[in-house]
Motif scaffolding. Sequence first.
Motif, PDB file in Angstrom:
ATOM      1  N   VAL A 258     -97.825  -2.184  59.487  1.00  0.00           N
ATOM      2  CA  VAL A 258     -97.405  -2.882  60.704  1.00  0.00           C
ATOM      3  C   VAL A 258     -97.123  -4.350  60.426  1.00  0.00           C
ATOM      4  N   GLN A 259     -98.026  -4.997  59.711  1.00  0.00           N
ATOM      5  CA  GLN A 259     -97.927  -6.442  59.538  1.00  0.00           C
ATOM      6  C   GLN A 259     -97.187  -6.851  58.262  1.00  0.00           C
ATOM      7  N   GLY A 260     -97.165  -5.992  57.270  1.00  0.00           N
ATOM      8  CA  GLY A 260     -96.548  -6.344  55.995  1.00  0.00           C
ATOM      9  C   GLY A 260     -97.578  -6.954  55.058  1.00  0.00           C
ATOM     10  N   TYR A 261     -97.666  -6.410  53.863  1.00  0.00           N
ATOM     11  CA  TYR A 261     -98.632  -6.922  52.900  1.00  0.00           C
ATOM     12  C   TYR A 261     -98.185  -8.270  52.344  1.00  0.00           C
ATOM     13  N   ILE A 262     -99.176  -9.079  51.978  1.00  0.00           N
ATOM     14  CA  ILE A 262     -98.892 -10.260  51.166  1.00  0.00           C
ATOM     15  C   ILE A 262     -98.597  -9.738  49.766  1.00  0.00           C
ATOM     16  N   THR A 263     -97.439 -10.028  49.239  1.00  0.00           N
ATOM     17  CA  THR A 263     -97.034  -9.385  47.984  1.00  0.00           C
ATOM     18  C   THR A 263     -97.672 -10.037  46.759  1.00  0.00           C
ATOM     19  N   GLU A 264     -97.895 -11.351  46.810  1.00  0.00           N
ATOM     20  CA  GLU A 264     -98.480 -12.027  45.656  1.00  0.00           C
ATOM     21  C   GLU A 264     -99.992 -12.059  45.762  1.00  0.00           C
ATOM     22  N   LYS A 265    -100.631 -11.982  44.620  1.00  0.00           N
ATOM     23  CA  LYS A 265    -102.094 -12.036  44.589  1.00  0.00           C
ATOM     24  C   LYS A 265    -102.553 -13.437  44.981  1.00  0.00           C
ATOM     25  N   PRO A 266    -103.420 -13.532  45.992  1.00  0.00           N
ATOM     26  CA  PRO A 266    -103.872 -14.856  46.435  1.00  0.00           C
ATOM     27  C   PRO A 266    -104.817 -15.499  45.414  1.00  0.00           C
ATOM     28  N   ASN A 267    -104.932 -16.828  45.492  1.00  0.00           N
ATOM     29  CA  ASN A 267    -105.826 -17.556  44.590  1.00  0.00           C
ATOM     30  C   ASN A 267    -107.288 -17.299  44.919  1.00  0.00           C
ATOM     31  N   TYR A 303    -102.085  -7.243  49.504  1.00  0.00           N
ATOM     32  CA  TYR A 303    -103.246  -7.999  49.958  1.00  0.00           C
ATOM     33  C   TYR A 303    -103.077  -8.344  51.435  1.00  0.00           C
ATOM     34  N   LEU A 304    -104.160  -8.258  52.165  1.00  0.00           N
ATOM     35  CA  LEU A 304    -104.158  -8.616  53.578  1.00  0.00           C
ATOM     36  C   LEU A 304    -105.079  -9.797  53.800  1.00  0.00           C
ATOM     37  N   SER A 305    -104.625 -10.731  54.614  1.00  0.00           N
ATOM     38  CA  SER A 305    -105.436 -11.915  54.903  1.00  0.00           C
ATOM     39  C   SER A 305    -106.286 -11.690  56.145  1.00  0.00           C
ATOM     40  N   ARG A 306    -107.314 -12.482  56.257  1.00  0.00           N
ATOM     41  CA  ARG A 306    -108.169 -12.435  57.452  1.00  0.00           C
ATOM     42  C   ARG A 306    -107.336 -12.702  58.700  1.00  0.00           C
ATOM     43  N   GLN A 307    -106.403 -13.649  58.606  1.00  0.00           N
ATOM     44  CA  GLN A 307    -105.588 -14.001  59.769  1.00  0.00           C
ATOM     45  C   GLN A 307    -104.689 -12.856  60.208  1.00  0.00           C
ATOM     46  N   GLN A 308    -104.146 -12.104  59.235  1.00  0.00           N
ATOM     47  CA  GLN A 308    -103.320 -10.950  59.583  1.00  0.00           C
ATOM     48  C   GLN A 308    -104.107  -9.915  60.390  1.00  0.00           C
ATOM     49  N   VAL A 309    -105.320  -9.646  59.931  1.00  0.00           N
ATOM     50  CA  VAL A 309    -106.150  -8.640  60.601  1.00  0.00           C
ATOM     51  C   VAL A 309    -106.546  -9.107  61.990  1.00  0.00           C
ATOM     52  N   ILE A 310    -106.914 -10.377  62.114  1.00  0.00           N
ATOM     53  CA  ILE A 310    -107.283 -10.925  63.426  1.00  0.00           C
ATOM     54  C   ILE A 310    -106.091 -10.866  64.377  1.00  0.00           C
ATOM     55  N   SER A 311    -104.905 -11.201  63.869  1.00  0.00           N
ATOM     56  CA  SER A 311    -103.693 -11.144  64.700  1.00  0.00           C
ATOM     57  C   SER A 311    -103.413  -9.723  65.171  1.00  0.00           C
ATOM     58  N   TYR A 312    -103.605  -8.767  64.264  1.00  0.00           N
ATOM     59  CA  TYR A 312    -103.387  -7.361  64.608  1.00  0.00           C
ATOM     60  C   TYR A 312    -104.341  -6.909  65.714  1.00  0.00           C
ATOM     61  N   LEU A 313    -105.617  -7.267  65.569  1.00  0.00           N
ATOM     62  CA  LEU A 313    -106.612  -6.900  66.580  1.00  0.00           C
ATOM     63  C   LEU A 313    -106.295  -7.548  67.920  1.00  0.00           C
TER      64      LEU A 313
END
Length: 319
Positions: A258-267, A303-313
């Motif tokens: 739904v949200q789209g994965y972050i394609t690059e590995k985060p730091n 990779y999924l960020s905390r912000q993506q999940v919060i936005s989805y919820l």
Amino acid sequence: MTNAIEFIHVKKEYQEQDVIEDLNLSIRKGELFVLVGESGSGKTTTLKMINRLEKLTDGEIFVNGKDSQAVSDRKLRKDIGYVLQQIALFPTMTVAQNISVIPEMKKMPKSEIKKLTYELLSKVGLKPEDYWKRMPNELSGGEQQRIGILRAVIAQPSIILMDEPFSALDPLSRKQLQDLVLNIHEKFDTTIVFVTHDMNEALKLGDRIAIMSKGKVLQVATPEQIAQNPANDFVRDFFKASLVKNIYDVYIGRVGMVQGYITEKPNQKSMLVDSQETMRAVFKILSKYEYVAVQEGKEILGYLSRQQVISYLSEHEKD
């Protein structure tokens, strides 16, 4: 397309109270048809009238073109598989013996039964050499449900009835068994009538869905038609309420889609999670980590960020 099951002006009364009112419904041959509704909507009663576990008060039900009231219970049920929420495996029989009960009754050759049992156990992820002689009390709930499904399909009935078969299972087991039902349906082209109270489950499984309330069918349509064009306020509200109620049990892989994965590995550090893990579990992980790495098999999807999940919820809880 030929109808496997047809209800014509069917009525069911309990203690002079209408439970089913003037039901007219056609289920096509080879269709995975889902009856969905709240408790007391009449969906289980409708299902049980197909194999005469509940007797209709008035009207007609045709099964494979024949009046179901004009044949014996035994003859009617001979070609109908049945799967319940609480699988009643025979406690003194092994897994293999439980699966072979119905084909033995149908006089299927023992060599064929053994071959099919081995193949089916393998297909549902239960190694035959490990499970063949196990007893029901040695199985988990999900494993018992798998055996119950195999017992229903091994004799390849033309119709399988499923009455809330996965509602007592954990989300991962439920997802695996939903996939199993879809695979069985595709492989055998069996007509499946599936009862659930979970709209998400109905949308995933159903070729068509009938939404019931107080003994009436409010809409029969494909999942896409119901999502886009609900017949009335009840259907629309039931659809939305179900999505909100189950949002924390949605699989994290779905969030990625739904949200789209972050394609690059985060730091920042991330926790590895399976794509079939639920939002509920991932949300707890994200209280300590900024990201999760979503894995399917051995492959990291993204990779999924905390912000993506919060936005989805937040988006879905507003619905």
